[in-house]
Design an enzyme around this catalytic site. Sequence first.
Site, short mmCIF file in Angstrom:
data_model
loop_
_atom_site.label_atom_id
_atom_site.label_comp_id
_atom_site.label_asym_id
_atom_site.label_seq_id
_atom_site.Cartn_x
_atom_site.Cartn_y
_atom_site.Cartn_z
CG ASP A 48 -21.96 -11.59 -21.50
OD1 ASP A 48 -23.06 -11.65 -20.90
OD2 ASP A 48 -20.93 -12.16 -21.10
CB SER A 49 -27.77 -11.73 -22.43
OG SER A 49 -28.02 -10.34 -22.29
CG ASP A 87 -22.07 -8.10 -19.21
OD1 ASP A 87 -21.84 -7.83 -18.02
OD2 ASP A 87 -23.04 -8.80 -19.57
CE LYS A 115 -23.72 -7.88 -15.72
NZ LYS A 115 -23.22 -9.23 -16.06
CD GLU A 117 -20.70 -13.91 -16.36
OE1 GLU A 117 -20.24 -15.06 -16.25
OE2 GLU A 117 -21.55 -13.60 -17.21
CD GLU A 185 -27.48 -15.15 -14.57
OE1 GLU A 185 -26.64 -14.25 -14.77
OE2 GLU A 185 -28.09 -15.75 -15.48
O1 KIV Z 1 -25.57 -10.49 -20.00
C1 KIV Z 1 -26.54 -10.09 -19.37
O2 KIV Z 1 -27.53 -9.68 -19.94
C2 KIV Z 1 -26.47 -10.10 -17.92
C3 KIV Z 1 -27.68 -9.77 -17.10
C4 KIV Z 1 -28.92 -10.40 -17.49
C5 KIV Z 1 -27.41 -9.89 -15.66
O3 KIV Z 1 -25.43 -10.33 -17.40
#
Ligand code: KIV
Length: 255
Positions: A48-49, A87, A115, A117, A185
Site C-alpha cells: 500500500d506504499s 497488502d 499482508k 499490519e 518495520e
Molecule cells: O506497503 C509496503 O510497501 C510495505 C513494505 C515496504 C513492507 O508494507
Amino acid sequence: MNSNSKITVETIRSMKGRGEKIAALTAYDFPMTRLLDQAGVPLLLVGDSLGMVVLGHPDTTQVTMGDIEHHLRAAVRARPRALLGADLPYRSYDTVEQAVTNSRRLFDAGAEFVKAEGGCEIVPQIRAILAAGIPFLGHIGMLPQHVLEEGGKYHIKGRDDAGRDRLMADARALADAGAFGMVLELVTPPVSRMLTAALKIPTIGIGSGSDCDGQILVTHDLLGLFPWFTPRFVKPRLDAAGQMQAAVEAWRREL
Ligand code: KIV
C-alpha cells in the site's frame, strides 16, 4: 533455491532454514514486476506504499481495495516466478468478515498471499484468512497505516522493555496463528535479532538492521524513483529520477 521453479510460500519459509537471505521488493505494475522478477527477487509485494510513491498521497491511509486490486492485476500479468502478494489496505480488515471478503478479492485478483499490519489484535482475522486457504504475511513494528494515530510520525519500535515485550508477544501470536513470515518495520536492531532467533518463520526487515532473515524495500526508494523523500535507512542504488530528467532534457534540447 532451484533457479526455474515457481517460488511458493514453502520456498520462502525454507530459505530461513538454509540461512539464505530473502530479498523482497515492492512492485506495482507489469514492467516493474517483470524486471524485478528477472533480477531474481523471490518475494514481491503490491504494497500500500503505492499510495505514496505512485498515487501521491501523503501516507497509506487513503489507499483503497480498488487501488490495490488495480495494481495487483497489472503485476500479475507479468506472471512472475517470484511469490507475489498484496497488502490489505487500511480499514479493510477491521472485522473477521471484512478480512476474509477482502483477502478473497485479492486472492481472486491473483495475490498468492496477503499482508496486513498488526499483532495480537488481528489474530482472529489472520486465522480466518488462513482458514479460507489464503497464505498470510504479518507486519509488526512501526505500522504505517496507523501513522495518523501516532501523530503523523514514523516512530522506531522496541526501544524499551515494554516495547520489546510487546513485539515479542505480537511476533509469537502471528507465528502461532500460522503466518508464513513477518515484516519487521523500524524495529531496533537488537530486538529484530532477538525475534529472528526466536521464530521458526522468516523475519523480513525494513529499517530494522541487517540481522533479519530478509530485507524488503520500497522499490522507488532503492532505485531513486521518488527523489522527494528517501527514508534514512535506504541507500539508493540508482538515481533513476535524475537519469530520467537528464535523458528527457537531452531529448528536448535536440528537437
Ligand atoms: O506497503 C509496503 O510497501 C510495505 C513494505 C515496504 C513492507 O508494507
